[in-house]
Design an enzyme around this catalytic site. Structure first.
Site, PDB file in Angstrom:
ATOM      1  N   LYS A  71       0.851  -1.193   0.000  1.00 35.83           N
ATOM      2  CA  LYS A  71       0.000   0.000   0.000  1.00 35.83           C
ATOM      3  C   LYS A  71       0.889   1.245   0.000  1.00 35.83           C
ATOM      4  O   LYS A  71       1.411   1.672   1.026  1.00 35.83           O
ATOM      5  CB  LYS A  71      -0.927   0.056   1.224  1.00 35.83           C
ATOM      6  CG  LYS A  71      -2.057   1.057   0.975  1.00 35.83           C
ATOM      7  CD  LYS A  71      -2.559   1.737   2.201  1.00 35.83           C
ATOM      8  CE  LYS A  71      -1.770   2.902   2.666  1.00 35.83           C
ATOM      9  NZ  LYS A  71      -1.718   4.091   1.773  1.00 35.83           N
ATOM     10  N   GLU A  92      -1.312   7.271  -0.583  1.00 28.19           N
ATOM     11  CA  GLU A  92      -2.427   7.625  -1.467  1.00 28.19           C
ATOM     12  C   GLU A  92      -2.104   8.839  -2.329  1.00 28.19           C
ATOM     13  O   GLU A  92      -2.765   9.077  -3.346  1.00 28.19           O
ATOM     14  CB  GLU A  92      -3.702   7.872  -0.647  1.00 28.19           C
ATOM     15  CG  GLU A  92      -3.599   8.941   0.442  1.00 28.19           C
ATOM     16  CD  GLU A  92      -3.055   8.413   1.776  1.00 28.19           C
ATOM     17  OE1 GLU A  92      -2.170   7.530   1.755  1.00 28.19           O
ATOM     18  OE2 GLU A  92      -3.506   8.896   2.824  1.00 28.19           O
ATOM     19  N   GLY A 148       7.174   5.681   7.439  1.00 30.14           N
ATOM     20  CA  GLY A 148       6.311   6.853   7.512  1.00 30.14           C
ATOM     21  C   GLY A 148       6.563   7.595   8.803  1.00 30.14           C
ATOM     22  O   GLY A 148       7.634   7.484   9.413  1.00 30.14           O
ATOM     23  N   GLY A 149       5.575   8.337   9.251  1.00 28.53           N
ATOM     24  CA  GLY A 149       5.747   9.203  10.404  1.00 28.53           C
ATOM     25  C   GLY A 149       5.666   8.464  11.738  1.00 28.53           C
ATOM     26  O   GLY A 149       5.120   7.358  11.832  1.00 28.53           O
ATOM     27  N   THR A 154       2.048   7.603  13.078  1.00 32.61           N
ATOM     28  CA  THR A 154       1.469   6.434  12.389  1.00 32.61           C
ATOM     29  C   THR A 154       2.198   5.162  12.821  1.00 32.61           C
ATOM     30  O   THR A 154       1.573   4.114  13.005  1.00 32.61           O
ATOM     31  CB  THR A 154       1.567   6.590  10.858  1.00 32.61           C
ATOM     32  OG1 THR A 154       1.232   7.916  10.495  1.00 32.61           O
ATOM     33  CG2 THR A 154       0.657   5.626  10.140  1.00 32.61           C
ATOM     34  N   GLY A 155       3.515   5.263  12.970  1.00 30.30           N
ATOM     35  CA  GLY A 155       4.303   4.095  13.380  1.00 30.30           C
ATOM     36  C   GLY A 155       3.850   3.544  14.725  1.00 30.30           C
ATOM     37  O   GLY A 155       3.721   2.331  14.901  1.00 30.30           O
ATOM     38  N   GLU A 208      10.330   2.120   9.858  1.00 27.05           N
ATOM     39  CA  GLU A 208      11.295   3.173   9.476  1.00 27.05           C
ATOM     40  C   GLU A 208      10.565   4.495   9.657  1.00 27.05           C
ATOM     41  O   GLU A 208       9.732   4.864   8.822  1.00 27.05           O
ATOM     42  CB  GLU A 208      11.718   3.003   8.014  1.00 27.05           C
ATOM     43  CG  GLU A 208      12.564   1.786   7.749  1.00 27.05           C
ATOM     44  CD  GLU A 208      13.944   1.872   8.363  1.00 27.05           C
ATOM     45  OE1 GLU A 208      14.432   2.996   8.606  1.00 27.05           O
ATOM     46  OE2 GLU A 208      14.525   0.818   8.612  1.00 27.05           O
ATOM     47  N   CYS A 238      13.768  11.931   5.247  1.00 29.79           N
ATOM     48  CA  CYS A 238      13.782  11.474   6.648  1.00 29.79           C
ATOM     49  C   CYS A 238      15.116  11.756   7.309  1.00 29.79           C
ATOM     50  O   CYS A 238      15.172  11.996   8.510  1.00 29.79           O
ATOM     51  CB  CYS A 238      13.436   9.996   6.720  1.00 29.79           C
ATOM     52  SG  CYS A 238      14.464   8.990   5.655  1.00 29.79           S
ATOM     53  N   GLU A 242       9.704  16.713  13.981  1.00 28.32           N
ATOM     54  CA  GLU A 242      10.087  16.635  12.567  1.00 28.32           C
ATOM     55  C   GLU A 242       9.095  17.471  11.768  1.00 28.32           C
ATOM     56  O   GLU A 242       7.944  17.075  11.596  1.00 28.32           O
ATOM     57  CB  GLU A 242      10.034  15.176  12.121  1.00 28.32           C
ATOM     58  CG  GLU A 242      10.526  14.968  10.719  1.00 28.32           C
ATOM     59  CD  GLU A 242      10.222  13.575  10.204  1.00 28.32           C
ATOM     60  OE1 GLU A 242       9.082  13.111  10.387  1.00 28.32           O
ATOM     61  OE2 GLU A 242      11.117  12.963   9.601  1.00 28.32           O
TER      62      GLU A 242
END
Ligand code: NAD
Length: 489
Positions: free
Chosen positions: A174, A177, A227-228, A231-232, A249, A283, A384
């Site tokens: 995925k 988007e 990702g961020g 979300t992680g 990551e 990143c 970040e």
């Protein structure tokens, strides 16, 4: 042609949803793509599960799997121009940068292809008993959910797809988007290279609608996410009830430390590149400039003078040196971090606003920004922001430099500049980061592990450890001369 790829077939979303993709550089429509929903997600996981449990891919000899990855590398080189253009239209990044990414992606497939072809991961154990044949083999983990971000869409995807397939797993991918196109093109190449149906599946759609279900589905064995941080954390929690393997990551707030004896011109040049490359949407961006007290004024003056001259523009503008941000929402986030920094006492030296250039008004541009006199407690230093914002802090000596550099929840990467090799060695070993650059910034190679300490992540991508993430070691013990043991005699 529909854009979801499930069980070897290109298909539209079950409920007919679509999403319009626009180029962040000028808002022009790029394409309308199918938008998966939960039913499509369930079908993709079912296909990957079946392909793992019954299909040929996990049982294909490693050398053959490796050769498929090498074919994909060749196809990527053949189709580089199409891939680079698609990546630039989705992200708004300069075409030349997308072309560099495509070379890196082909190298990634080639690295893992060769690693898998070389084999040699089986380990024979000497138990001391000649009747025992004991060995450790490496098997695929199973069904992998691969979830990727928008900043380096295909690069981050390649770091997962190549080792996952190389190890014999099946996957559901995925991508973000916002940037689906190169993932679609990659799935076409995997099909052309001969990947069996169900071994690789593609879902396009939002994190909440199709990302979340592929992190909780009990048929999934591993979730690999880039990702961020927020979300992680969510994904780590979502994977916990079914105890999935996870590889994360996440973000970084990376220090770039300049000691007074650094080569001035080179360190200024790299300080700019470290943070303003791809408008800071990297990143490993060197967003926190730490400068030794006595060098501070001259160094920051020069950085500011040169930051003011960086030309902005769209993917195909040959004069541009950096591009837009990914979205209006992302630009608003950066604006609020800069406003908070100023309210907390930072000094604006350049940027801090959108460009005046009328040609850029339809894109999500933000000027390269330098905030001086920053302190560790400021949110613009701590969080970040993922934009073209450099914060500057001063340090007196080595200890203070290390303390400031490590004063972050992140631990992805960091750089340091000095001509004193002993100082460089000492500081590099004291930095809590997965990658440290000495007199350089940003390079990486597929042979070397990439990933973060602390809250920058769990696990590593690239290198042998990047393949091991997708493998389960299994110890097989064979007694060649079994006899009754009479334990309970
Ligand atoms: P994001 O966390 O918003 O989204 C990443 C992906 O996760 C997207 O595909 C998104 O749709 C999906 N997602 C969102 N919510 C989800 C959920 N609840 N369940 C499952 N999937 C979900 O990140 P982003 O804004 O796309 O990317 C920027 C971030 O990525 C930055 O923090 C950056 O540092 C990080 N990043 C890290 C590395 C690295 O190597 N460590 C590399 C590139 C980017």
């Amino acid at each position: 042609m529909p854009e979801l790829f499930i069980d070897g077939r290109w298909t539209a979303a079950v409920d007919g949803q679509v999403r319009e993709i626009r180029c962040p550089a000028d808002g022009t429509p790029v394409a309308t793509v199918d938008e998966a929903g939960p039913k499509d997600a369930a079908a993709a996981v079912a296909a990957a599960r079946d392909a793992f449990d019954r299909g040929p891919w996990p049982r294909t000899p490693a050398a053959e799997r490796g050769r498929l990855l090498l074919r994909v590398a060749d196809f990527l080189e053949r189709d580089k121009a199409d891939f680079a253009r698609a990546e630039s239209l989705d992200t708004g990044k300069r075409l030349v940068e997308s072309e560099i990414d495509m070379d890196d992606i082909a190298n990634c497939f080639r690295y893992f292809g060769n690693l898998v072809c070389a084999g040699g991961t089986e380990r024979v154990i000497d138990t001391g008993d000649p009747a025992v044949d004991s060995r450790v083999v490496h098997e695929p983990v199973g069904v992998c959910s691969l979830i990727t971000p928008w900043n380096y869409p295909l690069l981050q995807t390649a770091w997962k797809v190549a080792p996952a397939l190389g190890a014999g797993n099946t996957f559901v991918l995925k991508p973000s988007e916002l940037t689906p196109h190169t993932a679609i093109l990659l799935m076409r190449l995997l099909e052309e290279a001969g990947l069996p149906p169900g071994a690789g599946n593609l879902l396009l759609g939002s994190g909440a609608t199709v990302g979340a279900p592929i992190t909780t589905d009990e048929r999934v064995d591993l979730v690999s996410f880039t990702g961020g941080l927020v979300t992680g954390r969510r994904i780590m929690a979502a994977a916990a009830p079914t105890v999935k393997k996870i590889a994360l990551e996440l973000g970084g707030k990376n220090p770039n430390i300049v000691f007074a004896d650094a080569d001035f011109d080179t360190a200024v040049d790299y300080a700019l590149m470290a943070v303003f490359l791809h408008s800071g949407q990297v990143c490993s961006a060197g967003a926190r400039l730490l400068v030794q007290q006595e060098l501070h004024d001259a160094f920051v003056d020069e950085v500011v003078a040169r930051a003011r001259e960086i030309p902005l523009g769209g993917p195909f503008d040959e004069n541009a040196r950096t591009g837009p941000l990914i979205s209006e929402e992302h630009r608003a986030k950066i604006e609020s971090y800069v406003a908070a920094g100023l309210a907390e006492g930072a000094v604006l030296r350049c940027g801090g606003r959108r460009p005046d250039d009328t040609a850029l008004q339809n894109g999500f541009y933000y000027l390269p920004t330098v905030l001086d006199d920053c302190t560790p407690g400021m949110s613009v230093v701590r969080d970040e922001s993922f934009g073209p914002v450099m914060t500057v802090e001063r340090f007196r000596d080595e200890d203070e430099a290390v303390a400031l550099a490590n004063d972050t929840v992140y631990g992805l990467a960091g750089g340091l500049w000095t001509q004193d090799s002993e100082l460089a060695q000492r500081v590099s070993s004291r930095l809590r980061a997965g990658t440290v650059w000495i007199n350089d910034f940003h390079p990486y190679v597929p042979q070397a592990e990439w990933g973060g300490m602390k809250q920058s992540g769990v696990g590593r991508e690239l290198g042998p450890a990047g393949l091991a993430e997708y493998q389960e070691p299994k110890h097989i013990w064979r007694n060649t001369a079994p006899r009754p043991q009479r334990w309970f005699a």
